[in-house]
Write an enzyme that holds these catalytic residues in place. Structure first.
Site, PDB file in Angstrom:
ATOM      1  N   MET A  97       0.724  -1.233   0.054  1.00 34.17           N
ATOM      2  CA  MET A  97      -0.039  -0.021  -0.030  1.00 34.17           C
ATOM      3  C   MET A  97       0.792   1.252  -0.102  1.00 34.17           C
ATOM      4  SD  MET A  97      -1.868   2.553   1.525  1.00 34.17           S
ATOM      5  CE  MET A  97      -1.086   2.483   3.280  1.00 34.17           C
ATOM      6  N   SER A  98       0.376   2.295  -0.743  1.00 34.87           N
ATOM      7  CA  SER A  98       1.187   3.374  -0.625  1.00 34.87           C
ATOM      8  C   SER A  98       2.562   3.322  -1.524  1.00 34.87           C
ATOM      9  CB  SER A  98       1.042   4.317   0.714  1.00 34.87           C
ATOM     10  OG  SER A  98       1.645   5.449   0.696  1.00 34.87           O
ATOM     11  N   ALA A  99       3.472   3.509  -0.520  1.00 33.40           N
ATOM     12  CA  ALA A  99       5.137   3.324  -0.901  1.00 33.40           C
ATOM     13  C   ALA A  99       4.958   1.909  -1.395  1.00 33.40           C
ATOM     14  CB  ALA A  99       5.987   3.715   0.140  1.00 33.40           C
TER      15      ALA A  99
END
Ligand SMILES: *[C@@H]1O[C@H](CO)[C@@H](O)[C@H](O)[C@H]1NC(C)=O
Ligand SMILES: *[C@@H]1O[C@H](CO)[C@@H](O)[C@H](O)[C@H]1NC(C)=O
Ligand SMILES: *[C@@H]1O[C@H](CO)[C@@H](O)[C@H](O)[C@H]1NC(C)=O
Ligand SMILES: *[C@@H]1O[C@H](CO)[C@@H](O)[C@H](O)[C@H]1NC(C)=O
Length: 549
Positions: free
Chosen positions: A200-202
């Site tokens: 998720m995200s990075a």
């Protein structure tokens, strides 16, 4: 069998049994521990397994080196330290010696191998750790789960353009861990030929970056990216060496290149982490040194086996904007300096063709209906920021990659009690970055969702989607009671299908296409002088990453 700790535990008045598992891999023996899923099933857990030499001393800023074998049985009952970051608690230790991974499995039976799900944590490449993402939900399903640490911040991403620091060490750590999984996971009952990487995200940036890397080629077969893709339109206009000099200055070192290297290699890790933290690591990820002749490689590397799906979140930076809007000074800044700061705040760097003022005007015209920015602009600012940080990059990646493989694209719209954003009135409002993730992995916050909780159905759905996809590369399963109402069509740039995952599953078409058109126009105009199409520019962006690996 492992030593019984029972006697010691009685003395200290513990009431738990430690029912340890012993396993032998190529590197040596490991003694694990047993955790429980929320439904009470045993999870054989092997924690803090090293996959690389500690990247300390001479190895600081160097690509990861596989670790040596160990002689005595290694205690794998506790998580290893988190990687250097600005962590102020005392509950977890922090160290450069953090290149460890954790394996969770229900059965070590090597003649009954399960699909493997590898979770790469988020945290903008400067925060986070594997130990904050627990397997309690996913291990109710039929999978083996792996989490891993990778170097963060300056330790993971310093790039000096020479042998002292080539850059992207954190991504190389991930690649080495993926190779470790290929070699060892069968011993834990995991199938090395059915590996899905997710994050998720990075973590989403990472899993899409791994698709473009030679180093992790062949180590995974499916990808689930949540809220992040490496096709993000730009980093900030910062120079890596300039960043390194800023850090050196804060350490009171000379910024002459030789001194700077000595300084960064010998200062204590804690000092370096403390002074470098405010320099967002995403900006360190090295995307330069493009070579045109490598572009065709990408097409060949993306095998039809890759399956990707994405989450897109419109309000991904809503908290940031609340902070902006709740402070008169920042509102004033935004109102008075919009033309100067907008392209930087919302991540479309001036490119010499459009000036920063022109870009700001385009944003204003398409996103901000009121002359003055105030509370009325809350949603539109959130849209602008969400599109700039996550949405548009994800949209491009999904479109591009769907030419080569099956893509299942989703938007998450379920608001539970622990939605990450509470505003106004301290009740869940809108969907926030990370909201889907909380039904897939357990973190320290929010509390674990129990079977009797109203959000339980979402845990059941999300973990089944993950399992189904990890097994078959297609999330649909009409025979599963929790997925029976789901009909998730494949996405491509003609049909634009996506699934809205909320209280119900709803098939939809065309996610925020009008808004993305604004960014398409900006990108097309940026590249027009080279006569690049936008598809081509996506190819470029992915390739930029590849080359710096
Ligand atoms: C291991 O898996 C095989 C195949 O499913 C099964 O026949 C066997 O009984 C299992 N062994 C144990 C110890 O559970
Ligand atoms: C750098 O020098 C200044 C002034 O002497 C001092 O206040 C600061 O603590 C020093 N910083 C470090 C990281 O040593
Ligand atoms: C901002 O300024 C307005 C008017 O000057 C005032 O009413 C309001 O309380 C201020 N808000 C904050 C958060 O300081
Ligand atoms: C950008 O260029 C691509 C390729 O030429 C084209 O398909 C797309 O429609 C263009 N987008 C806009 C907004 O003009």
């Amino acid at each position: 069998m492992c030593a019984k700790l029972f006697t010691a535990l009685i003395i200290f008045n513990f009431t738990i049994f430690i029912n340890c598992e012993l396993i032998e891999i190529e590197d040596g023996k490991l003694k694990g521990t047993v955790l429980k899923t929320r439904k009470g099933l045993d999870i054989q857990s092997f924690l803090g397994i090293p996959y690389a030499e500690p990247p300390e001393g001479e190895l600081r800023f160097k690509p990861p080196v596989p670790n040596k074998k160990w002689e005595r049985t290694k205690d794998a009952t506790k998580f290893g330290p988190v990687c250097m970051q600005l962590y102020e608690g005392t509950e977890y230790s922090m160290s450069e010696n953090c290149l460890h991974l954790n394996v969770f499995t229900k059965s070590l039976n090597s003649s009954d191998l399960k699909p493997v799900i590898v979770y790469i944590h988020g945290g903008a490449y400067y925060a986070g750790a594997a130990l904050f993402n627990l397997p309690d939900y996913l291990l109710d399903r039929d999978v083996v789960f792996v989490t891993l640490n990778y170097r963060l911040g300056i330790f993971g991403f310093l790039a000096l353009g020479n042998e002292h620091a080539y850059g992207n060490m954190g991504l190389k750590d991930q690649a080495l861990a993926l190779n470790w999984i290929q070699k060892n996971i069968a011993k834990f009952g995991g199938d090395p030929n059915q590996v899905t990487i997710t994050g998720m995200s990075a973590g989403g940036f990472s899993v899409t970056a791994q698709m473009a890397s030679e180093m992790s080629k062949g180590t995974f077969h499916k990808v689930i990216a949540m809220s992040g893709a490496i096709t993000w339109q730009t980093g900030l206009d910062r120079d890596n060496i300039e960043l390194a000099k800023q850090v050196a200055q804060k350490l009171n070192c000379s910024t002459n290149m030789n001194d700077l290297i000595d300084c960064l290699k010998t200062e204590s890790a804690k000092e370096i982490a403390a002074v470098s933290i405010e320099l967002l690591s995403l900006t360190w990820v090295k995307k330069d040194s493009l070579q045109m002749n490598q572009i065709s490689c990408l097409r060949m590397e993306i095998s039809p086996k890759f399956r990707i799906k994405f989450l897109y979140l419109i309000e991904s930076k809503i908290l940031y904007h609340l902070a902006l809007l709740s402070k008169n000074e920042s509102l004033e800044l935004l109102n008075n300096k919009f033309p100067e700061i907008a392209s930087r705040c919302f991540f479309f760097r001036g490119n010499g063709i459009k000036t920063t003022e022109e870009i700001a005007n385009i944003f204003k015209k398409h996103y901000l209906p009121f002359e003055k920015i105030d509370m009325r602009s809350f949603n539109s600012l959130a849209q602008l920021c969400g599109d700039g940080t996550i949405g548009y990059g994800v949209h491009k990646f999904a479109h591009y990659i769907s030419k080569f493989t099956d893509v299942y694209y989703y938007k998450f719209s379920y608001i539970g009690r622990y939605s990450n954003f509470n505003y106004p009135g301290n009740k869940p409002y809108g969907i926030h970055h990370n909201d889907d993730n909380q039904y897939v992995v357990v973190s320290n916050n929010p509390p674990m969702i129990k079977e009797s909780d109203p959000e339980n159905f979402m845990v059941e759905r999300m973990t089944r989607i993950w399992e189904q996809f990890a097994k078959y590369g297609d999330p649909n399963n009409p025979n599963d009671e929790f997925l029976a109402d789901m009909n998730w069509p494949k996405h491509n740039s003609d049909n634009e299908y996506f699934l809205d995952i909320g209280e119900y599953f709803i098939e939809k078409q065309g996610l925020y296409l009008e808004r993305y058109q604004v960014w398409d126009n900006l990108e097309n105009s940026s590249y027009s002088q080279f006569t690049f199409s936008s598809t081509f520019s996506i190819l470029l962006l992915v390739m930029l990453l590849k080359i710096s690996f």
